[in-house]
Design a protein around this motif. Structure first.
Motif, PDB file in Angstrom:
ATOM      1  N   ALA A  37      22.573  23.992  37.974  1.00  0.00           N
ATOM      2  CA  ALA A  37      22.766  24.454  39.352  1.00  0.00           C
ATOM      3  C   ALA A  37      21.692  23.867  40.263  1.00  0.00           C
ATOM      4  O   ALA A  37      21.974  23.447  41.393  1.00  0.00           O
ATOM      5  N   GLU A  38      20.468  23.806  39.759  1.00  0.00           N
ATOM      6  CA  GLU A  38      19.384  23.223  40.536  1.00  0.00           C
ATOM      7  C   GLU A  38      19.624  21.729  40.769  1.00  0.00           C
ATOM      8  O   GLU A  38      19.386  21.209  41.863  1.00  0.00           O
ATOM      9  N   ALA A  39      20.123  21.032  39.764  1.00  0.00           N
ATOM     10  CA  ALA A  39      20.423  19.601  39.905  1.00  0.00           C
ATOM     11  C   ALA A  39      21.481  19.365  40.978  1.00  0.00           C
ATOM     12  O   ALA A  39      21.344  18.466  41.810  1.00  0.00           O
ATOM     13  N   VAL A  40      22.522  20.174  40.981  1.00  0.00           N
ATOM     14  CA  VAL A  40      23.572  20.016  41.991  1.00  0.00           C
ATOM     15  C   VAL A  40      23.019  20.346  43.375  1.00  0.00           C
ATOM     16  O   VAL A  40      23.330  19.657  44.356  1.00  0.00           O
ATOM     17  N   ALA A  41      22.168  21.352  43.478  1.00  0.00           N
ATOM     18  CA  ALA A  41      21.563  21.693  44.771  1.00  0.00           C
ATOM     19  C   ALA A  41      20.712  20.531  45.300  1.00  0.00           C
ATOM     20  O   ALA A  41      20.768  20.205  46.496  1.00  0.00           O
ATOM     21  N   VAL A  42      19.973  19.885  44.416  1.00  0.00           N
ATOM     22  CA  VAL A  42      19.161  18.736  44.823  1.00  0.00           C
ATOM     23  C   VAL A  42      20.064  17.581  45.256  1.00  0.00           C
ATOM     24  O   VAL A  42      19.784  16.899  46.254  1.00  0.00           O
ATOM     25  N   LEU A  43      21.157  17.366  44.540  1.00  0.00           N
ATOM     26  CA  LEU A  43      22.107  16.320  44.943  1.00  0.00           C
ATOM     27  C   LEU A  43      22.708  16.621  46.313  1.00  0.00           C
ATOM     28  O   LEU A  43      22.887  15.718  47.136  1.00  0.00           O
ATOM     29  N   ARG A  44      23.014  17.882  46.576  1.00  0.00           N
ATOM     30  CA  ARG A  44      23.537  18.265  47.902  1.00  0.00           C
ATOM     31  C   ARG A  44      22.524  17.940  48.996  1.00  0.00           C
ATOM     32  O   ARG A  44      22.886  17.452  50.065  1.00  0.00           O
ATOM     33  N   LYS A  45      21.242  18.201  48.720  1.00  0.00           N
ATOM     34  CA  LYS A  45      20.198  17.865  49.699  1.00  0.00           C
ATOM     35  C   LYS A  45      20.136  16.352  49.905  1.00  0.00           C
ATOM     36  O   LYS A  45      19.959  15.882  51.033  1.00  0.00           O
ATOM     37  N   ALA A  46      20.284  15.595  48.825  1.00  0.00           N
ATOM     38  CA  ALA A  46      20.276  14.132  48.935  1.00  0.00           C
ATOM     39  C   ALA A  46      21.446  13.652  49.791  1.00  0.00           C
ATOM     40  O   ALA A  46      21.296  12.766  50.634  1.00  0.00           O
ATOM     41  N   VAL A  47      22.602  14.247  49.595  1.00  0.00           N
ATOM     42  CA  VAL A  47      23.780  13.890  50.395  1.00  0.00           C
ATOM     43  C   VAL A  47      23.525  14.224  51.866  1.00  0.00           C
ATOM     44  O   VAL A  47      23.880  13.450  52.759  1.00  0.00           O
ATOM     45  N   ALA A  48      22.886  15.336  52.126  1.00  0.00           N
ATOM     46  CA  ALA A  48      22.616  15.751  53.502  1.00  0.00           C
ATOM     47  C   ALA A  48      21.728  14.753  54.247  1.00  0.00           C
ATOM     48  O   ALA A  48      21.806  14.654  55.474  1.00  0.00           O
ATOM     49  N   VAL A  49      20.912  14.005  53.502  1.00  0.00           N
ATOM     50  CA  VAL A  49      20.050  13.016  54.149  1.00  0.00           C
ATOM     51  C   VAL A  49      20.552  11.584  53.960  1.00  0.00           C
ATOM     52  O   VAL A  49      19.825  10.635  54.216  1.00  0.00           O
ATOM     53  N   GLY A  50      21.797  11.442  53.486  1.00  0.00           N
ATOM     54  CA  GLY A  50      22.414  10.123  53.492  1.00  0.00           C
ATOM     55  C   GLY A  50      22.847   9.536  52.166  1.00  0.00           C
ATOM     56  O   GLY A  50      23.424   8.452  52.135  1.00  0.00           O
ATOM     57  N   PHE A  51      22.585  10.195  51.042  1.00  0.00           N
ATOM     58  CA  PHE A  51      23.027   9.666  49.746  1.00  0.00           C
ATOM     59  C   PHE A  51      24.546   9.653  49.693  1.00  0.00           C
ATOM     60  O   PHE A  51      25.185  10.638  50.032  1.00  0.00           O
ATOM     61  N   LYS A  52      25.121   8.510  49.263  1.00  0.00           N
ATOM     62  CA  LYS A  52      26.582   8.388  49.257  1.00  0.00           C
ATOM     63  C   LYS A  52      27.132   7.693  48.019  1.00  0.00           C
ATOM     64  O   LYS A  52      28.273   7.263  48.000  1.00  0.00           O
ATOM     65  N   ASP A  53      26.372   7.575  46.960  1.00  0.00           N
ATOM     66  CA  ASP A  53      26.780   6.789  45.797  1.00  0.00           C
ATOM     67  C   ASP A  53      27.725   7.572  44.876  1.00  0.00           C
ATOM     68  O   ASP A  53      27.356   8.002  43.796  1.00  0.00           O
ATOM     69  N   VAL A  54      28.971   7.727  45.320  1.00  0.00           N
ATOM     70  CA  VAL A  54      29.972   8.454  44.532  1.00  0.00           C
ATOM     71  C   VAL A  54      30.223   7.740  43.207  1.00  0.00           C
ATOM     72  O   VAL A  54      30.331   8.385  42.161  1.00  0.00           O
ATOM     73  N   LYS A  55      30.295   6.412  43.248  1.00  0.00           N
ATOM     74  CA  LYS A  55      30.531   5.653  42.012  1.00  0.00           C
ATOM     75  C   LYS A  55      29.457   5.951  40.982  1.00  0.00           C
ATOM     76  O   LYS A  55      29.748   6.138  39.804  1.00  0.00           O
ATOM     77  N   GLY A  56      28.219   5.992  41.412  1.00  0.00           N
ATOM     78  CA  GLY A  56      27.125   6.280  40.501  1.00  0.00           C
ATOM     79  C   GLY A  56      27.221   7.681  39.916  1.00  0.00           C
ATOM     80  O   GLY A  56      26.997   7.883  38.730  1.00  0.00           O
TER      81      GLY A  56
END
Length: 76
Positions: free
Chosen positions: A21-40
């Motif tokens: 759950a913590e990992a997904v929350a961190v990924l959500r924060k990364a997406v909020a600041v511009g992370f977009k690597d869906v393929k990865g």
């Protein structure tokens, strides 16, 4: 937590769930600041333990869904 074990104790399962759950929350924060690597996220073996989680699947769905861009100003 419990790597290589077939059966986890309830405590190990709870700890694994907290970390995921913590990992997904961190990924959500990364997406909020511009992370977009869906393929990865879909291909990298490091994310394999998260792929069956509904919150991770929603994250992927949200990234794949086209977002409306800013409205373009029409002719004046």
């Amino acid at each position: 937590v419990g790597a290589g074990k077939k059966n986890l104790s309830p405590q190990e399962q709870a700890e694994r769930d907290r970390y995921a759950a913590e990992a997904v929350a961190v990924l959500r924060k990364a997406v909020a600041v511009g992370f977009k690597d869906v393929k990865g996220l879909k291909a990298d073996k490091d994310f394999a333990p998260l792929r069956g989680r509904p919150d991770f699947q929603k994250l992927i769905d949200d990234l794949e869904r086209p977002r409306p861009g800013p409205k373009k100003a029409g002719p004046s």
